[in-house]
Design a protein around this motif. Structure first.
Motif, PDB file in Angstrom:
ATOM      1  N   ASP A  82      45.329  18.510  30.245  1.00  0.00           N
ATOM      2  CA  ASP A  82      44.154  17.664  30.410  1.00  0.00           C
ATOM      3  C   ASP A  82      44.385  16.543  31.421  1.00  0.00           C
ATOM      4  N   LEU A  83      45.619  16.296  31.808  1.00  0.00           N
ATOM      5  CA  LEU A  83      45.902  15.288  32.825  1.00  0.00           C
ATOM      6  C   LEU A  83      45.729  15.823  34.242  1.00  0.00           C
ATOM      7  N   ASN A  84      45.635  17.120  34.387  1.00  0.00           N
ATOM      8  CA  ASN A  84      45.594  17.723  35.714  1.00  0.00           C
ATOM      9  C   ASN A  84      44.181  17.647  36.292  1.00  0.00           C
ATOM     10  N   PRO A  85      43.980  16.869  37.351  1.00  0.00           N
ATOM     11  CA  PRO A  85      42.627  16.698  37.887  1.00  0.00           C
ATOM     12  C   PRO A  85      42.002  17.969  38.446  1.00  0.00           C
ATOM     13  N   ILE A  86      42.804  18.977  38.767  1.00  0.00           N
ATOM     14  CA  ILE A  86      42.197  20.196  39.293  1.00  0.00           C
ATOM     15  C   ILE A  86      41.382  20.914  38.221  1.00  0.00           C
ATOM     16  N   GLU A  87      41.667  20.649  36.950  1.00  0.00           N
ATOM     17  CA  GLU A  87      40.891  21.279  35.879  1.00  0.00           C
ATOM     18  C   GLU A  87      39.413  20.913  35.993  1.00  0.00           C
ATOM     19  N   TYR A  88      39.125  19.699  36.451  1.00  0.00           N
ATOM     20  CA  TYR A  88      37.732  19.281  36.642  1.00  0.00           C
ATOM     21  C   TYR A  88      37.092  20.045  37.791  1.00  0.00           C
ATOM     22  N   LEU A  89      37.872  20.326  38.830  1.00  0.00           N
ATOM     23  CA  LEU A  89      37.352  21.123  39.937  1.00  0.00           C
ATOM     24  C   LEU A  89      37.086  22.561  39.509  1.00  0.00           C
ATOM     25  N   TRP A  90      37.979  23.131  38.708  1.00  0.00           N
ATOM     26  CA  TRP A  90      37.751  24.497  38.226  1.00  0.00           C
ATOM     27  C   TRP A  90      36.468  24.547  37.402  1.00  0.00           C
ATOM     28  N   ALA A  91      36.249  23.547  36.557  1.00  0.00           N
ATOM     29  CA  ALA A  91      35.034  23.516  35.735  1.00  0.00           C
ATOM     30  C   ALA A  91      33.787  23.415  36.609  1.00  0.00           C
ATOM     31  N   GLU A  92      33.852  22.574  37.634  1.00  0.00           N
ATOM     32  CA  GLU A  92      32.723  22.427  38.555  1.00  0.00           C
ATOM     33  C   GLU A  92      32.468  23.733  39.305  1.00  0.00           C
ATOM     34  N   VAL A  97      29.210  28.592  40.390  1.00  0.00           N
ATOM     35  CA  VAL A  97      29.204  30.038  40.617  1.00  0.00           C
ATOM     36  C   VAL A  97      28.392  30.737  39.533  1.00  0.00           C
ATOM     37  N   ARG A  98      28.539  30.309  38.298  1.00  0.00           N
ATOM     38  CA  ARG A  98      27.783  30.910  37.198  1.00  0.00           C
ATOM     39  C   ARG A  98      26.278  30.781  37.447  1.00  0.00           C
ATOM     40  N   ALA A  99      25.855  29.650  37.996  1.00  0.00           N
ATOM     41  CA  ALA A  99      24.435  29.433  38.287  1.00  0.00           C
ATOM     42  C   ALA A  99      23.918  30.395  39.352  1.00  0.00           C
ATOM     43  N   ARG A 100      24.793  30.874  40.207  1.00  0.00           N
ATOM     44  CA  ARG A 100      24.403  31.794  41.298  1.00  0.00           C
ATOM     45  C   ARG A 100      24.391  33.256  40.836  1.00  0.00           C
ATOM     46  N   PRO A 102      26.720  35.975  40.304  1.00  0.00           N
ATOM     47  CA  PRO A 102      27.249  37.075  41.122  1.00  0.00           C
ATOM     48  C   PRO A 102      27.193  38.392  40.344  1.00  0.00           C
ATOM     49  N   THR A 103      27.028  39.493  41.079  1.00  0.00           N
ATOM     50  CA  THR A 103      26.893  40.801  40.425  1.00  0.00           C
ATOM     51  C   THR A 103      28.090  41.723  40.640  1.00  0.00           C
ATOM     52  N   ASN A 104      29.037  41.310  41.498  1.00  0.00           N
ATOM     53  CA  ASN A 104      30.242  42.119  41.693  1.00  0.00           C
ATOM     54  C   ASN A 104      31.389  41.202  42.140  1.00  0.00           C
ATOM     55  N   LEU A 105      32.589  41.746  42.185  1.00  0.00           N
ATOM     56  CA  LEU A 105      33.763  40.933  42.504  1.00  0.00           C
ATOM     57  C   LEU A 105      33.745  40.393  43.931  1.00  0.00           C
ATOM     58  N   THR A 106      33.229  41.174  44.864  1.00  0.00           N
ATOM     59  CA  THR A 106      33.154  40.700  46.251  1.00  0.00           C
ATOM     60  C   THR A 106      32.226  39.494  46.342  1.00  0.00           C
ATOM     61  N   GLN A 107      31.078  39.597  45.718  1.00  0.00           N
ATOM     62  CA  GLN A 107      30.128  38.488  45.719  1.00  0.00           C
ATOM     63  C   GLN A 107      30.716  37.280  44.981  1.00  0.00           C
ATOM     64  N   LEU A 108      31.406  37.532  43.881  1.00  0.00           N
ATOM     65  CA  LEU A 108      32.049  36.453  43.132  1.00  0.00           C
ATOM     66  C   LEU A 108      33.025  35.696  44.029  1.00  0.00           C
ATOM     67  N   HIS A 109      33.863  36.419  44.754  1.00  0.00           N
ATOM     68  CA  HIS A 109      34.842  35.782  45.629  1.00  0.00           C
ATOM     69  C   HIS A 109      34.151  34.991  46.738  1.00  0.00           C
ATOM     70  N   GLN A 110      33.132  35.568  47.349  1.00  0.00           N
ATOM     71  CA  GLN A 110      32.408  34.869  48.410  1.00  0.00           C
ATOM     72  C   GLN A 110      31.756  33.585  47.896  1.00  0.00           C
ATOM     73  N   LEU A 111      31.138  33.669  46.722  1.00  0.00           N
ATOM     74  CA  LEU A 111      30.509  32.485  46.139  1.00  0.00           C
ATOM     75  C   LEU A 111      31.551  31.420  45.807  1.00  0.00           C
ATOM     76  N   CYS A 112      32.687  31.849  45.282  1.00  0.00           N
ATOM     77  CA  CYS A 112      33.761  30.891  44.970  1.00  0.00           C
ATOM     78  C   CYS A 112      34.202  30.165  46.236  1.00  0.00           C
ATOM     79  N   GLN A 113      34.425  30.911  47.305  1.00  0.00           N
ATOM     80  CA  GLN A 113      34.859  30.301  48.569  1.00  0.00           C
ATOM     81  C   GLN A 113      33.814  29.299  49.066  1.00  0.00           C
ATOM     82  N   GLY A 114      32.561  29.710  49.062  1.00  0.00           N
ATOM     83  CA  GLY A 114      31.505  28.846  49.569  1.00  0.00           C
ATOM     84  C   GLY A 114      31.309  27.595  48.729  1.00  0.00           C
ATOM     85  N   GLU A 115      31.283  27.763  47.434  1.00  0.00           N
ATOM     86  CA  GLU A 115      31.066  26.618  46.545  1.00  0.00           C
ATOM     87  C   GLU A 115      32.274  25.682  46.532  1.00  0.00           C
TER      88      GLU A 115
END
Length: 122
Positions: A82-92, A97-100, A102-115
């Protein structure tokens, strides 16, 4: 699975890991992305690398690579994710990405990169 990094000013690299990340994968990721991200983030020479005590982060081969490459590592208290600030970035990132929907792994990866690149420093 993803590996990512950030500094106070913005996000750095986000790397997709195929399968499970193991110690050898982790060293390869550091070789490929750590110093590139340091340059991209314009950190200069006075930066400290932070990672938690996940077993793959603490293997001797990882410690040797960090030492050989003169990477200063922040000492980390055990069992304190819980001290690791990157955990907040992963949650964000997950929220965005969940709001977007994605319907497949390629789209998931692209959305992750963009977001990831759009996450504001605040």
């Amino acid at each position: 699975m993803l590996w990512g990094c950030f500094a106070a000013g913005r996000t750095g690299a986000l790397h997709k890991i195929d399968g499970f990340m193991r110690r050898d994968n982790y060293v390869d990721i550091l070789k490929q992305h750590l110093k590139t991200s340091v340059r991209k983030l314009k950190l200069g020479h006075k930066w400290v690398f932070q990672m938690d005590n996940d077993p793959k982060h603490t293997f001797k081969v990882v410690a040797k690579w960090l030492k050989d490459n003169k990477v200063k590592v922040l000492e980390w208290p055990s069992q304190s994710p819980d001290l690791n600030p990157i955990e907040y970035l992963w949650a964000e990132l997950k929220k965005r990405v969940r709001a977007r929907r994605p319907t497949n792994l390629t789209q998931l990866h692209q959305l992750c990169q963009g977001e990831w690149a759009k996450i504001h420093p605040t």
